[in-house]
Design a protein around this motif. Structure first.
Motif, PDB file in Angstrom:
ATOM      1  N   GLY B  94       0.760  -1.150   0.082  1.00  0.00           N
ATOM      2  CA  GLY B  94       0.060   0.058  -0.134  1.00  0.00           C
ATOM      3  C   GLY B  94       0.820   1.138  -0.021  1.00  0.00           C
ATOM      4  N   ALA B  95       1.905   1.143   1.000  1.00  0.00           N
ATOM      5  CA  ALA B  95       2.747   2.452   0.617  1.00  0.00           C
ATOM      6  C   ALA B  95       3.671   2.515  -0.405  1.00  0.00           C
ATOM      7  CB  ALA B  95       3.664   2.275   2.004  1.00  0.00           C
ATOM      8  N   VAL B  96       3.882   1.550  -1.059  1.00  0.00           N
ATOM      9  CA  VAL B  96       4.658   1.870  -2.460  1.00  0.00           C
ATOM     10  C   VAL B  96       3.746   2.412  -3.371  1.00  0.00           C
ATOM     11  CG1 VAL B  96       5.959   0.660  -4.294  1.00  0.00           C
ATOM     12  CG2 VAL B  96       6.315   0.003  -1.925  1.00  0.00           C
ATOM     13  N   ALA B  97       2.312   1.852  -3.448  1.00  0.00           N
ATOM     14  CA  ALA B  97       1.388   2.141  -4.342  1.00  0.00           C
ATOM     15  C   ALA B  97       1.371   3.744  -4.188  1.00  0.00           C
ATOM     16  CB  ALA B  97       0.212   1.449  -4.311  1.00  0.00           C
ATOM     17  N   GLY B  98       1.021   4.041  -2.729  1.00  0.00           N
ATOM     18  CA  GLY B  98       0.811   5.586  -2.257  1.00  0.00           C
ATOM     19  C   GLY B  98       1.709   6.316  -2.705  1.00  0.00           C
ATOM     20  N   GLY B  99       2.935   5.986  -2.375  1.00  0.00           N
ATOM     21  CA  GLY B  99       4.285   6.828  -3.052  1.00  0.00           C
ATOM     22  C   GLY B  99       4.284   6.901  -4.177  1.00  0.00           C
ATOM     23  N   LEU B 100       4.045   6.006  -5.216  1.00  0.00           N
ATOM     24  CA  LEU B 100       4.023   6.267  -6.609  1.00  0.00           C
ATOM     25  C   LEU B 100       2.735   7.130  -7.077  1.00  0.00           C
ATOM     26  CD1 LEU B 100       4.581   2.547  -7.744  1.00  0.00           C
ATOM     27  CD2 LEU B 100       6.357   4.411  -8.130  1.00  0.00           C
ATOM     28  N   LEU B 101       1.447   6.754  -6.440  1.00  0.00           N
ATOM     29  CA  LEU B 101       0.438   7.870  -6.707  1.00  0.00           C
ATOM     30  C   LEU B 101       0.697   9.298  -6.351  1.00  0.00           C
ATOM     31  CD1 LEU B 101      -2.654   7.737  -7.710  1.00  0.00           C
ATOM     32  CD2 LEU B 101      -3.074   7.394  -5.176  1.00  0.00           C
ATOM     33  N   SER B 102       1.542   9.501  -5.067  1.00  0.00           N
ATOM     34  CA  SER B 102       1.904  10.676  -4.698  1.00  0.00           C
ATOM     35  C   SER B 102       2.644  11.568  -5.566  1.00  0.00           C
ATOM     36  CB  SER B 102       2.336  10.782  -3.292  1.00  0.00           C
ATOM     37  OG  SER B 102       2.969  11.925  -2.980  1.00  0.00           O
ATOM     38  N   ILE B 181      -3.419  -2.066   4.025  1.00  0.00           N
ATOM     39  CA  ILE B 181      -3.412  -1.654   2.675  1.00  0.00           C
ATOM     40  C   ILE B 181      -3.472  -0.022   2.538  1.00  0.00           C
ATOM     41  CG2 ILE B 181      -3.842  -1.604   0.212  1.00  0.00           C
ATOM     42  CD1 ILE B 181      -4.361  -4.590   0.379  1.00  0.00           C
ATOM     43  N   GLY B 182      -4.705   0.296   3.279  1.00  0.00           N
ATOM     44  CA  GLY B 182      -5.176   1.631   3.311  1.00  0.00           C
ATOM     45  C   GLY B 182      -4.148   2.456   4.269  1.00  0.00           C
ATOM     46  N   ALA B 183      -3.526   1.766   5.265  1.00  0.00           N
ATOM     47  CA  ALA B 183      -2.736   2.787   6.406  1.00  0.00           C
ATOM     48  C   ALA B 183      -1.496   2.795   5.632  1.00  0.00           C
ATOM     49  CB  ALA B 183      -2.529   1.799   7.578  1.00  0.00           C
ATOM     50  N   GLY B 184      -0.919   2.050   4.819  1.00  0.00           N
ATOM     51  CA  GLY B 184       0.206   2.085   4.003  1.00  0.00           C
ATOM     52  C   GLY B 184       0.002   2.955   2.876  1.00  0.00           C
ATOM     53  N   ALA B 185      -1.121   3.119   2.445  1.00  0.00           N
ATOM     54  CA  ALA B 185      -1.291   4.004   1.244  1.00  0.00           C
ATOM     55  C   ALA B 185      -1.222   5.523   1.895  1.00  0.00           C
ATOM     56  CB  ALA B 185      -2.608   3.818   0.390  1.00  0.00           C
ATOM     57  N   LEU B 186      -1.884   5.495   2.964  1.00  0.00           N
ATOM     58  CA  LEU B 186      -2.139   6.781   3.477  1.00  0.00           C
ATOM     59  C   LEU B 186      -0.470   7.368   3.878  1.00  0.00           C
ATOM     60  CD1 LEU B 186      -4.226   8.783   4.839  1.00  0.00           C
ATOM     61  CD2 LEU B 186      -3.532   7.821   6.730  1.00  0.00           C
ATOM     62  N   SER B 187       0.188   6.545   4.578  1.00  0.00           N
ATOM     63  CA  SER B 187       1.624   6.815   4.715  1.00  0.00           C
ATOM     64  C   SER B 187       2.530   7.273   3.842  1.00  0.00           C
ATOM     65  CB  SER B 187       2.126   5.690   5.504  1.00  0.00           C
ATOM     66  OG  SER B 187       3.768   5.928   5.738  1.00  0.00           O
ATOM     67  N   GLY B 188       2.248   6.428   2.496  1.00  0.00           N
ATOM     68  CA  GLY B 188       3.354   6.615   1.418  1.00  0.00           C
ATOM     69  C   GLY B 188       2.751   7.924   0.660  1.00  0.00           C
ATOM     70  N   MET B 189       1.564   8.165   0.744  1.00  0.00           N
ATOM     71  CA  MET B 189       1.076   9.083  -0.383  1.00  0.00           C
ATOM     72  C   MET B 189       1.067  10.757   0.590  1.00  0.00           C
ATOM     73  SD  MET B 189      -2.530   9.170  -2.295  1.00  0.00           S
ATOM     74  CE  MET B 189      -3.519   8.999  -0.919  1.00  0.00           C
ATOM     75  N   LEU B 190       0.907  10.745   1.938  1.00  0.00           N
ATOM     76  CA  LEU B 190       0.642  11.835   2.733  1.00  0.00           C
ATOM     77  C   LEU B 190       2.211  12.302   3.517  1.00  0.00           C
ATOM     78  CD1 LEU B 190      -2.876  12.032   3.038  1.00  0.00           C
ATOM     79  CD2 LEU B 190      -1.631  13.280   1.393  1.00  0.00           C
ATOM     80  N   GLY B 191       2.787  11.248   3.601  1.00  0.00           N
ATOM     81  CA  GLY B 191       4.136  11.388   4.384  1.00  0.00           C
ATOM     82  C   GLY B 191       3.867  11.207   5.905  1.00  0.00           C
ATOM     83  N   VAL B 192       2.758  10.496   6.370  1.00  0.00           N
ATOM     84  CA  VAL B 192       2.298  10.469   7.697  1.00  0.00           C
ATOM     85  C   VAL B 192       2.727   9.025   8.494  1.00  0.00           C
ATOM     86  CG1 VAL B 192       0.656  12.275   7.943  1.00  0.00           C
ATOM     87  CG2 VAL B 192      -0.145   9.936   7.274  1.00  0.00           C
ATOM     88  N   GLY B 193       2.657   8.754   9.548  1.00  0.00           N
ATOM     89  CA  GLY B 193       2.690   7.466  10.141  1.00  0.00           C
ATOM     90  C   GLY B 193       1.707   6.349   9.778  1.00  0.00           C
ATOM     91  N   GLY B 194       0.548   6.823   9.774  1.00  0.00           N
ATOM     92  CA  GLY B 194      -0.478   5.900   9.578  1.00  0.00           C
ATOM     93  C   GLY B 194      -1.088   5.162  10.844  1.00  0.00           C
TER      94      GLY B 194
END
Lengths: 93, 293
Positions: B94-102, B181-194
């Motif tokens: 999720g974090a990697v997907a969030g990072g790529l999306l961000s 997955i949601g927690a990871g996406a939030l972290s990767g996309m917005l730079g927070v811990g989740g």
């Protein structure tokens, strides 16, 4: 029943070492700036060390699970290490 | 790899970011939230740092907080390592997907998403203050009806206040894997811990709150580390911002943890809610103006 790997103290050590090395790099960066030198490489080294600290912990735990022959956790660790490698590869795309 | 620091003219800005990081880490430790939620708006609104740069710097700060907290939690044996690694397989994805999306989203879109996150965090703090706590986990669940995974993921820690060992088992594994997955996406996309998502998921899975907090703190570092790898590979981490944020948050979180037992945090919590609301409105408004212009 086989004994489970309990490497919390080892992992705590890995994190202490990572945080300590990071702070040393940052302090060296500040010292370099005060001496009118470019602090960038030292600050960069500190950031990279910090980013790698939790990921090094994962590798340490994986080794622990392998040594203790915890098959299920070895597979989980390998899967996680694989995803981490893919994430770095994806970053470079 | 990393974007280098410009050699001159940045000393006071770096000092300011370090002090802001210290304050964010301090306040975060006092009221139990990660520094990232405070650091991103501080960097964008006070130092006019671009949104992507603020997010990547905050991620490095999140890793610092997690690594520091992990040293204590791991030593006390409160982290459920097996559960953490298993859940991280989906969280990291999720974090990697969030990072790529961000990386592909525009600054204003991220600012609007972050505004919503700030409001949710503020609302959550108020709920906690009003006494709406997550249900305490089922302790010492009977050993009957175990699946092999439940045995593997069982945990225990010594509670010094209760002077006994607390044993627990983790259930609802599919829900935990999906939710993270949601927690990871939030972290990767917005730079927070989740942790906002992780701790409730872990308590839902059956972990006592203390074990859930410790395990979440440990997981946050791995999640943020994975997302940071994506940003490192793309050359999106600026050492001149990320280093003072990390150093400041480390110092602030340590000070906060030391002083927390001696400080009354209720007034502080309400001030923080006000700050989060003002920052949310400000970020949202700036983003809307940018979208409309």
């Amino acid at each position: 029943m086989r004994r489970r790997w309990s490497g919390s103290a080892w992992l705590a050590g890995v994190h202490w070492a990572g945080v300590g090395a990071t702070l040393l790099f940052f302090l060296a960066g500040v010292a370099a700036a005060l001496l009118q030198k470019d602090p960038a490489p030292l600050l960069q080294a500190g950031v990279v060390t910090l980013v790698l600290t939790p990921l090094t912990g994962v590798l340490f735990a994986l080794m622990g699970f392998i040594l203790q022959r915890e098959t299920a956790m070895v597979l989980v660790g390998l899967a996680l290490a694989g995803i981490l490698l893919v994430s770095y590869w994806l970053g470079g795309v | 790899m990393l974007v280098p620091v410009e050699a001159d003219g940045l000393f006071f800005e770096i000092l300011g970011i370090f002090l802001t990081g210290t304050l964010a880490g301090f306040l975060g430790a006092l009221v139990g939230i990660g520094g990232g939620v405070l650091m991103v708006p501080a960097l964008t609104l006070l130092f006019h740092v671009p949104m992507h740069q603020a997010i990547t710097s905050s991620l490095v700060g999140v890793i610092a907080t997690s690594a520091m907290g992990a040293t204590a939690y791991l030593k006390r044996g409160m982290v459920n390592l097996r559960l953490a690694y298993l859940l991280e397989t989906t969280t990291v994805a999720g974090a990697v997907a969030g990072g790529l999306l961000s990386a592909s989203l525009g600054g204003p879109t991220l600012q609007i998403l972050f505004s919503i996150l700030l409001l949710v965090t503020g609302f959550n703090l108020i709920r906690r203050q009003l006494g709406v706590q997550p249900a305490e986990a089922r302790e010492e669940i009977a050993a009957t009806g175990d699946t092999p995974w439940q045995s593997i993921l069982a945990g225990a820690y010594h509670d010094p206040r209760e002077q006994r060992e607390i044993r627990y088992r983790a259930g609802h594994l599919p829900a935990g894997l999906l939710g993270n997955i949601g927690a990871g996406a939030l972290s990767g996309m917005l730079g927070v811990g989740g942790g906002l998502i992780k701790v409730p998921i872990l308590t839902y899975m059956g972990l006592p709150v203390k074990a859930a907090t410790a395990t979440s703190n440990y997981m946050i570092g791995i999640t943020a580390g994975a997302a940071a790898l994506v940003y490192l590979g793309r050359g999106m981490i600026v050492a001149g911002t990320a280093a003072p944020v990390a150093a400041g948050v480390l110092l602030g979180a340590r000070l906060g943890a030391l002083l927390q037992p001696h400080l009354r945090s209720i007034t502080l919590l309400w001030i923080l809610v006000a700050v989060l609301t003002v920052a949310a409105v400000n970020m949202g408004w700036e983003a809307l103006l940018e979208v409309l212009s």
